[in-house]
Design a protein around this motif. Structure first.
Motif, mmCIF file in Angstrom:
data_model
loop_
_atom_site.group_PDB
_atom_site.id
_atom_site.type_symbol
_atom_site.label_atom_id
_atom_site.label_comp_id
_atom_site.label_asym_id
_atom_site.label_seq_id
_atom_site.Cartn_x
_atom_site.Cartn_y
_atom_site.Cartn_z
ATOM 1 N N GLY A 25 -3.027 -31.490 46.351
ATOM 2 C CA GLY A 25 -3.084 -30.496 45.286
ATOM 3 C C GLY A 25 -3.191 -31.125 43.914
ATOM 4 N N GLU A 26 -2.399 -32.164 43.669
ATOM 5 C CA GLU A 26 -2.451 -32.853 42.375
ATOM 6 C C GLU A 26 -3.799 -33.525 42.170
ATOM 7 O OE1 GLU A 26 -0.264 -32.825 39.914
ATOM 8 O OE2 GLU A 26 1.228 -31.651 40.988
ATOM 9 N N ALA A 27 -4.353 -34.130 43.232
ATOM 10 C CA ALA A 27 -5.649 -34.801 43.120
ATOM 11 C C ALA A 27 -6.760 -33.791 42.831
ATOM 12 C CB ALA A 27 -5.954 -35.576 44.398
ATOM 13 N N GLU B 47 -6.368 -30.821 41.437
ATOM 14 C CA GLU B 47 -6.129 -30.307 40.085
ATOM 15 C C GLU B 47 -6.683 -31.266 39.034
ATOM 16 O OE1 GLU B 47 -4.651 -27.447 37.411
ATOM 17 O OE2 GLU B 47 -4.660 -27.332 39.581
ATOM 18 N N ALA B 48 -6.398 -32.557 39.177
ATOM 19 C CA ALA B 48 -6.897 -33.556 38.231
ATOM 20 C C ALA B 48 -8.421 -33.635 38.271
ATOM 21 C CB ALA B 48 -6.287 -34.922 38.546
ATOM 22 N N ALA B 49 -8.994 -33.560 39.469
ATOM 23 C CA ALA B 49 -10.452 -33.602 39.597
ATOM 24 C C ALA B 49 -11.097 -32.393 38.924
ATOM 25 C CB ALA B 49 -10.846 -33.666 41.074
ATOM 26 N N LEU B 50 -10.497 -31.214 39.087
ATOM 27 C CA LEU B 50 -11.052 -30.019 38.444
ATOM 28 C C LEU B 50 -10.985 -30.118 36.924
ATOM 29 C CD1 LEU B 50 -9.764 -27.194 40.809
ATOM 30 C CD2 LEU B 50 -12.151 -27.828 40.378
ATOM 31 N N VAL B 51 -9.941 -30.724 36.402
ATOM 32 C CA VAL B 51 -9.856 -30.925 34.953
ATOM 33 C C VAL B 51 -10.972 -31.852 34.494
ATOM 34 C CG1 VAL B 51 -8.464 -31.964 33.118
ATOM 35 C CG2 VAL B 51 -7.394 -30.439 34.781
ATOM 36 N N GLN B 52 -11.190 -32.937 35.229
ATOM 37 C CA GLN B 52 -12.268 -33.868 34.877
ATOM 38 C C GLN B 52 -13.632 -33.198 34.957
ATOM 39 O OE1 GLN B 52 -12.106 -36.924 33.535
ATOM 40 N NE2 GLN B 52 -9.926 -36.424 33.423
ATOM 41 N N GLU C 270 -15.843 -34.662 45.294
ATOM 42 C CA GLU C 270 -15.659 -35.679 46.330
ATOM 43 C C GLU C 270 -15.385 -37.077 45.766
ATOM 44 O OE1 GLU C 270 -17.535 -36.762 50.618
ATOM 45 O OE2 GLU C 270 -18.954 -36.493 48.966
ATOM 46 N N PRO C 271 -16.177 -37.617 44.817
ATOM 47 C CA PRO C 271 -15.869 -38.964 44.311
ATOM 48 C C PRO C 271 -14.507 -39.042 43.607
ATOM 49 C CG PRO C 271 -18.019 -38.223 43.513
ATOM 50 C CD PRO C 271 -17.401 -37.094 44.252
ATOM 51 N N CYS C 272 -14.132 -37.984 42.910
ATOM 52 C CA CYS C 272 -12.827 -37.958 42.239
ATOM 53 C C CYS C 272 -11.695 -37.994 43.259
ATOM 54 C CB CYS C 272 -12.696 -36.709 41.368
ATOM 55 S SG CYS C 272 -13.903 -36.592 40.047
ATOM 56 N N ILE D 88 -11.877 -39.199 46.362
ATOM 57 C CA ILE D 88 -11.871 -40.514 47.018
ATOM 58 C C ILE D 88 -11.193 -41.542 46.119
ATOM 59 C CG2 ILE D 88 -13.370 -42.426 47.746
ATOM 60 C CD1 ILE D 88 -15.292 -40.273 48.862
ATOM 61 N N LYS D 89 -11.445 -41.453 44.818
ATOM 62 C CA LYS D 89 -10.822 -42.399 43.879
ATOM 63 C C LYS D 89 -9.300 -42.193 43.827
ATOM 64 C CE LYS D 89 -11.039 -43.949 39.118
ATOM 65 N NZ LYS D 89 -11.634 -43.725 37.798
ATOM 66 N N ALA D 90 -8.862 -40.936 43.818
ATOM 67 C CA ALA D 90 -7.428 -40.635 43.729
ATOM 68 C C ALA D 90 -6.709 -40.843 45.060
ATOM 69 C CB ALA D 90 -7.220 -39.198 43.255
ATOM 70 N N LEU D 91 -7.403 -40.575 46.149
ATOM 71 C CA LEU D 91 -6.806 -40.663 47.487
ATOM 72 C C LEU D 91 -7.697 -41.551 48.358
ATOM 73 C CD1 LEU D 91 -6.248 -36.823 47.915
ATOM 74 C CD2 LEU D 91 -4.523 -38.480 47.203
ATOM 75 N N PRO D 92 -7.492 -42.866 48.357
ATOM 76 C CA PRO D 92 -8.385 -43.762 49.104
ATOM 77 C C PRO D 92 -8.537 -43.398 50.577
ATOM 78 C CG PRO D 92 -6.916 -45.025 47.702
ATOM 79 C CD PRO D 92 -6.460 -43.592 47.630
ATOM 80 N N TRP D 93 -7.515 -42.852 51.196
ATOM 81 C CA TRP D 93 -7.602 -42.454 52.602
ATOM 82 C C TRP D 93 -8.514 -41.245 52.807
ATOM 83 C CZ3 TRP D 93 -6.021 -37.487 52.931
ATOM 84 C CH2 TRP D 93 -5.130 -37.027 51.966
#
Length: 137
Positions: free
Chosen positions: A60-62, A64-69, A123-125, A127-132
């Motif tokens: 959820g945090e990842a 949320e941060a991706a949507l802001v970006q 998707e790239p955001c 992957i960057k935030a959650l390597p798994w």
């Protein structure tokens, strides 16, 4: 549509709804609105507001941060963010026809194109935030 991004967005929507509107506004103005003009402060915590409901979780945090970006840096950012809110924050998820109407899309093709762009952009955001996340395909 990218299936793993779709699952992450669905998880984000569920986590966001579970937190409630108070947690969505962990700020002084939000607290004032939610408490009828009173500020209730806690003695600890990063936000300092007793009503803050806590973290949404890694996904959820990842998201949320991706949507802001996306909103800040993508030419269609505001539209894609709105599409994410319309599609994933409503329980149950609205029918595609209702989503199209709220987004004012005239055709199914435009809707599908924007949904795919949302997924491609996030998707790239993620992957960057959650390597798994890359391995979860």
């Amino acid at each position: 549509m990218i299936e793993r991004v779709e699952k992450a967005l669905i998880a984000w929507g569920e986590q966001y709804r579970r937190r409630g509107t108070v947690a969505a506004l962990p700020c002084v103005l939000g607290t004032l609105i939610d408490n009828g003009g009173e500020i209730i402060r806690s003695t600890g915590g990063a936000s300092g507001v007793a009503l803050y409901a806590g973290d949404m979780g890694l996904i959820g945090e990842a998201v949320e941060a991706a949507l802001v970006q996306v909103r800040l840096n993508h030419p269609l950012g505001a539209e894609l963010s709105k599409l994410a809110r319309v599609r994933y924050l409503t329980d149950p998820m609205p029918l595609v026809e209702h989503q199209r109407r709220r987004m004012r899309y005239k055709s199914e093709d435009v809707y599908q194109d924007r949904l795919h762009r949302l997924h491609e952009t996030l998707e790239p955001c993620l992957i960057k935030a959650l390597p798994w996340f890359r391995r979860s395909a």
